[in-house]
Write a protein that holds these residues in place. Structure first.
Motif, PDB file in Angstrom:
ATOM      1  N   GLN A  94       0.830  -1.204   0.000  1.00  0.00           N
ATOM      2  CA  GLN A  94       0.000   0.000   0.000  1.00  0.00           C
ATOM      3  C   GLN A  94       0.864   1.254   0.000  1.00  0.00           C
ATOM      4  O   GLN A  94       0.572   2.226  -0.686  1.00  0.00           O
ATOM      5  CB  GLN A  94      -0.943  -0.006   1.208  1.00  0.00           C
ATOM      6  N   GLN A  95       1.957   1.216   0.765  1.00  0.00           N
ATOM      7  CA  GLN A  95       2.861   2.361   0.807  1.00  0.00           C
ATOM      8  C   GLN A  95       3.487   2.590  -0.570  1.00  0.00           C
ATOM      9  O   GLN A  95       3.571   3.727  -1.041  1.00  0.00           O
ATOM     10  CB  GLN A  95       3.954   2.138   1.852  1.00  0.00           C
ATOM     11  N   ALA A  96       3.914   1.514  -1.227  1.00  0.00           N
ATOM     12  CA  ALA A  96       4.501   1.651  -2.560  1.00  0.00           C
ATOM     13  C   ALA A  96       3.489   2.222  -3.540  1.00  0.00           C
ATOM     14  O   ALA A  96       3.831   3.071  -4.381  1.00  0.00           O
ATOM     15  CB  ALA A  96       5.004   0.296  -3.051  1.00  0.00           C
ATOM     16  N   ASN A  97       2.243   1.792  -3.444  1.00  0.00           N
ATOM     17  CA  ASN A  97       1.194   2.321  -4.332  1.00  0.00           C
ATOM     18  C   ASN A  97       0.905   3.794  -4.045  1.00  0.00           C
ATOM     19  O   ASN A  97       0.662   4.563  -4.973  1.00  0.00           O
ATOM     20  CB  ASN A  97      -0.074   1.486  -4.214  1.00  0.00           C
ATOM     21  N   LEU A  98       0.953   4.176  -2.771  1.00  0.00           N
ATOM     22  CA  LEU A  98       0.739   5.588  -2.434  1.00  0.00           C
ATOM     23  C   LEU A  98       1.869   6.451  -2.987  1.00  0.00           C
ATOM     24  O   LEU A  98       1.628   7.549  -3.502  1.00  0.00           O
ATOM     25  CB  LEU A  98       0.616   5.763  -0.925  1.00  0.00           C
TER      26      LEU A  98
END
Length: 139
Positions: A94-98
């Motif tokens: 999720q952090q990478a996608n954000l």
């Protein structure tokens, strides 16, 4: 711990229809036990005391009941650890996608850049999906 919660591995001995066998008076007695090295004697006595106390608490299972309970606790903790590791992977994704979304937004503000990035959302898992995907690993 109730009797129905005992591990099958440590089940109580089944009742036998024949009486217990005792050596006949004319049979040879077993050889005396070998003497323990002095370095192991303290541990041996501690083990015997622990088993005696466990038999007082649980006359049927003794230490085996305690071992079974600890094995169950280890299994539950391993399941919790597996779930926590899965949640960490989900959060990292999720952090990478954000970060990708933020980069896309900053690049969209620049007039020269017309490339848009595709965002991978396969890492997003809801709580129900997360538990069901890792459940087969729990034993």
């Amino acid at each position: 711990m109730e009797n129905n919660e005992k591990c099958a591995h440590f089940s109580s001995p089944s009742s036998s229809s024949s009486p217990p066998r005792f050596p006949s008076p004319d049979s040879q007695s077993p050889p005396p036990p070998t003497e323990l090295p002095e370095s192991q004697r303290a541990d041996t006595v501690s083990s015997m005391v622990y088993e005696a106390n466990a038999r007082i608490r649980d006359p049927v299972y003794g230490c085996a009941g305690a071992i079974c309970q600890l094995q169950k606790q280890v299994s539950e903790l391993q399941a919790q650890l597996t779930k926590a590791q899965a949640e960490i992977v989900t959060m990292q994704c999720q952090q990478a996608n954000l970060v990708a979304i933020i980069l896309e937004m900053t690049q969209a503000k620049e007039p020269n850049n017309i490339n848009s990035q595709q965002i991978d959302t396969t890492c997003f898992l809801d709580d129900n999906n997360l538990a069901s995907s890792w459940e087969p690993l729990w034993t």
